[in-house]
Design an enzyme around this catalytic site. Structure first.
Site, PDB file in Angstrom:
ATOM      1  N   GLU A 278      -1.147 -33.109 -20.574  1.00  0.00           N
ATOM      2  CA  GLU A 278      -1.332 -33.455 -19.160  1.00  0.00           C
ATOM      3  C   GLU A 278      -2.384 -32.552 -18.528  1.00  0.00           C
ATOM      4  OE1 GLU A 278       2.793 -33.456 -17.874  1.00  0.00           O
ATOM      5  OE2 GLU A 278       3.297 -34.984 -19.358  1.00  0.00           O
TER       6      GLU A 278
ATOM      7  N   GLU B  61       4.318 -35.669 -10.502  1.00  0.00           N
ATOM      8  CA  GLU B  61       3.519 -36.339 -11.528  1.00  0.00           C
ATOM      9  C   GLU B  61       2.203 -36.705 -10.842  1.00  0.00           C
ATOM     10  OE1 GLU B  61       4.038 -37.238 -14.738  1.00  0.00           O
ATOM     11  OE2 GLU B  61       6.181 -36.980 -15.076  1.00  0.00           O
TER      12      GLU B  61
ATOM     13  N   HIS C 233       3.236 -32.195 -13.520  1.00  0.00           N
ATOM     14  CA  HIS C 233       3.098 -33.049 -14.693  1.00  0.00           C
ATOM     15  C   HIS C 233       2.068 -34.128 -14.390  1.00  0.00           C
ATOM     16  CE1 HIS C 233       6.865 -31.927 -16.956  1.00  0.00           C
ATOM     17  NE2 HIS C 233       7.183 -31.452 -15.775  1.00  0.00           N
TER      18      HIS C 233
ATOM     19  N   ARG D 200       2.285 -33.247 -26.932  1.00  0.00           N
ATOM     20  CA  ARG D 200       3.083 -33.014 -25.724  1.00  0.00           C
ATOM     21  C   ARG D 200       3.973 -31.774 -25.820  1.00  0.00           C
ATOM     22  NH1 ARG D 200       6.310 -35.914 -21.779  1.00  0.00           N
ATOM     23  NH2 ARG D 200       8.551 -35.601 -22.031  1.00  0.00           N
TER      24      ARG D 200
ATOM     25  N   HIS E 296       3.809 -29.815 -20.492  1.00  0.00           N
ATOM     26  CA  HIS E 296       3.439 -30.830 -21.482  1.00  0.00           C
ATOM     27  C   HIS E 296       1.936 -30.747 -21.662  1.00  0.00           C
ATOM     28  CE1 HIS E 296       7.315 -33.092 -20.284  1.00  0.00           C
ATOM     29  NE2 HIS E 296       7.502 -32.467 -21.438  1.00  0.00           N
TER      30      HIS E 296
END
Lengths: 209, 416
Positions: free
Chosen positions: B182, B380, B306, B237, B179
């Site tokens: 990020e 994440e 991510h 994204r 993405h």
């Protein structure tokens, strides 16, 4: 009882934080969630889902201390256009921002040209120091928007202040017209939102549009 | 002969200097012909006041003797050797010259390194990142840059292969930036690549890991989106592919994998940021990775980065039931989260995707897990929303450092 690490509790906590920012935030105070300690959910017939939360909050400008807050978030059944009901109780004292608020107020009032800025923070996460209070007021404004527009299937965060323009007023309030970008976690959309905030050092902030 | 020796060198007793430089020092290589000559050199060695520095000590006639001689003694030692008929040659005429040159070379090299040194603590463009990949590959013999495909807009998909040998060794996959908005993930991947490369040979854990396994690192999984975040929309994204029948562009590459494809948690609307695409693997960025991993055939771990939210997750996302290896993955996830926390106190929540964040179909680690790669984890990274995607550059290295500890913990488990 809900695991704090699971998303239903986290989403309700985000609503409570949005509400708190609207109520208690200001140019010198930015509240954020340090930890979600406990969460419980209760399904109330014909009403909706009630979440009871225990939150630990911190002020980003005063990170050495935290306050505990209990919050109750009720998502109403059926009508998706009804904002969740939120009640909060803050235990303990938040650092006083009276002086900083007055200083900010005086500074903005004395500006010859109306303040205007964009992309706060910028792409690299930078925030010019003189715009920090403007960002924190955006937290107040977006806190309102997040509270009013959340459901159990959304989780909003302020992604960026795309644009802000001060509008001089004849009364004592400061007015800021914001375009904020809200990041919605579940759909992953980044949504622009126009919101106008009126603010006064003693009366606090309120959204007018 | 011994008497002569003692006489000559005793005379030099008083001339012993306290040396601060090596100006005028010479290094001689002495070739002994017999045991007698060796004994004489050993006697020489025993005269400490001469401050002779034997680089190779006298031991047997067949072996050369190298000795550094302070300036003041050079002529006397030579005179002695000649009088004894002992052969020698001059290895170094003036040691200080050699040292000065070496110092200069080192300064020049350090200067070269400083000026071409990559700043891992700032955000870079795609071109800069690709340049650094080339630099790492050229600096380390066990690092190779390979291309596994190209993006929709025909940008190369570059993977760094870390391999110290063997053929078809069990391998670990690590990717970042699927993405594009990020940004802390591409930045962290670069720091991590440099960390692994420079720690091999000195860090016991990395060394034993790379001695047994290969590592494949894709720092920019979605280069088209990444460029777009630099040139047009920082919040982009998806990929940048054209969708037939729509004015909207791009597919969410982490809803495009063949794992519960098209199920809940992905949108069928092209304008949506979680649009799953017209079919599984429709995105070349996804298909290239799938093909590469399948044809390799020996991946043991699939790790993907991510941001944001500070979560450490394992399958499943497309369904809310636990994977067969739930207990092991949960336990390993917790251990990794503890490692992360040990550095700066940053807390990561651990759990399945479905329980922790949301139900989401077509995700990469669900695909890898269902294709036999047991150790499938999605991270994440920082933060929890204060800056979100716009994480200040000052946090890149701390984020990379702590994330690396978590990854390492998982890799060690896989290795063992």
């Amino acid at each position: 009882e809900l695991p704090p690490s699971h998303f239903p509790a986290a989403r309700a906590a985000a609503v409570a934080v949005g509400y708190l920012r609207y109520l208690r935030g200001g140019p010198g105070r930015g509240l954020q969630l340090r930890e979600l300690r406990r969460a419980r959910r209760q399904d109330i017939d014909d009403v909706g889902h009630k979440y009871d939360l225990e939150l630990e909050l911190e002020d980003v400008l005063d990170r050495d201390r935290t306050v505990t807050c209990t919050a109750e978030v009720v998502y109403h059944l059926g009508n998706k256009n009804t904002a969740p009901d939120v009640q909060v109780t803050v235990q303990g004292e938040l650092r006083s921002t009276e002086e900083a608020d007055q200083e900010f107020y005086n500074r903005i009032r004395s500006l010859e040209k109306e303040l205007e800025a964009e992309n706060i923070p910028d792409s690299h996460g930078n925030i010019p120091p003189e715009l920090e209070p403007i960002l924190l007021l955006a937290w107040v404004a977006s806190g309102y928007v997040i509270w009013r527009n959340s459901t159990e299937n959304t989780k909003f965060h302020l992604a960026q202040v795309k644009h802000v323009k001060q509008v001089k007023r004849s009364d004592e309030d400061l007015q800021f017209d914001y375009v904020v970008l809200l990041h919605e976690m579940v759909s992953q959309e980044v949504i622009p939102w126009e919101v106008t905030l009126l603010w006064h050092p003693r009366r606090g902030g309120r959204v007018s549009r | 002969a011994n008497m002569k020796l003692i006489f000559i060198f005793s005379a030099l007793l008083g001339a012993a200097l306290c040396l601060e430089t090596f100006v005028g020092h010479q290094v001689l290589r002495i070739k002994t012909k017999n045991e007698e000559e060796v004994k004489q050199l050993q006697l020489l060695e025993s005269l400490e006041h001469l401050e002779l520095d034997f680089w190779i000590s006298p031991s047997a006639p067949a072996l050369p003797v190298d000795v550094r001689i302070p300036a003041v003694s050079v002529q006397s030692v030579k005179a002695f050797l000649e009088s004894q008929g002992i052969e020698y040659s001059i290895l170094i005429e003036d040691l200080q010259d050699v040292l000065d040159k070496e110092k200069q070379e080192m300064a020049e090299s350090a200067q070269r390194q400083r000026s071409s040194s990559f700043d891992f603590g700032t955000y870079h463009t795609l071109d800069d990142i690709n340049e650094e990949l080339d630099h790492l590959a050229s600096e380390y013999s066990f690092v190779e840059k390979i291309q596994i495909g190209q993006s929709y807009e025909q940008r190369p998909l570059y993977v760094l292969k870390f391999s110290t040998g063997g053929s078809g060794r069990p391998a670990i996959w690590l990717d970042a930036g699927i993405h594009s908005r990020e940004w802390v993930t591409q930045a962290s991947a670069l720091w991590i690549a440099n960390k692994i490369a420079s720690d091999y040979g000195t860090d016991a854990s990395i060394t034993s890991l790379l001695d047994r396994m290969d590592l494949f690192l894709l720092p920019v999984s979605n280069p088209d989106g990444f460029v777009y975040t630099h040139t047009s929309n920082r919040m982009w994204r998806k990929t940048r592919s054209k969708i037939p029948g729509s004015v909207c562009i791009g597919v969410d590459p982490n809803r495009n994998w063949d794992a519960g494809f098209g199920g809940p948690g992905a949108s069928d609307k092209p304008c949506s940021d979680s649009y799953h695409g017209p079919s599984a693997n429709s995105e070349v960025e996804v298909k290239s990775v799938v093909d590469f991993i399948k044809s390799h055939g020996n991946f043991k771990a699939f790790l993907t980065l991510h941001s944001y939210s500070q979560l450490l997750m394992y399958p499943y996302g497309y369904k809310c039931t636990r994977p067969d290896d739930y207990a092991e993955l949960e336990s390993l996830g917790r251990a990794a989260a503890n490692s992360i926390r040990s550095l700066y106190g940053t807390t990561f929540q651990v759990g399945t995707i479905c329980k922790t964040i949301y139900q989401a179909s077509g995700g990469s680690i669900d695909w890898s897990y269902d294709n036999g790669i047991k150790y499938s984890f999605a991270f994440e990274l920082r933060d929890t929303g204060r800056y979100g995607f716009l994480l200040p550059a000052s946090q890149i290295i701390p984020a990379a450092q702590e994330t690396w500890l978590g990854l390492k913990r998982i890799m060690e488990h896989v290795r063992d």
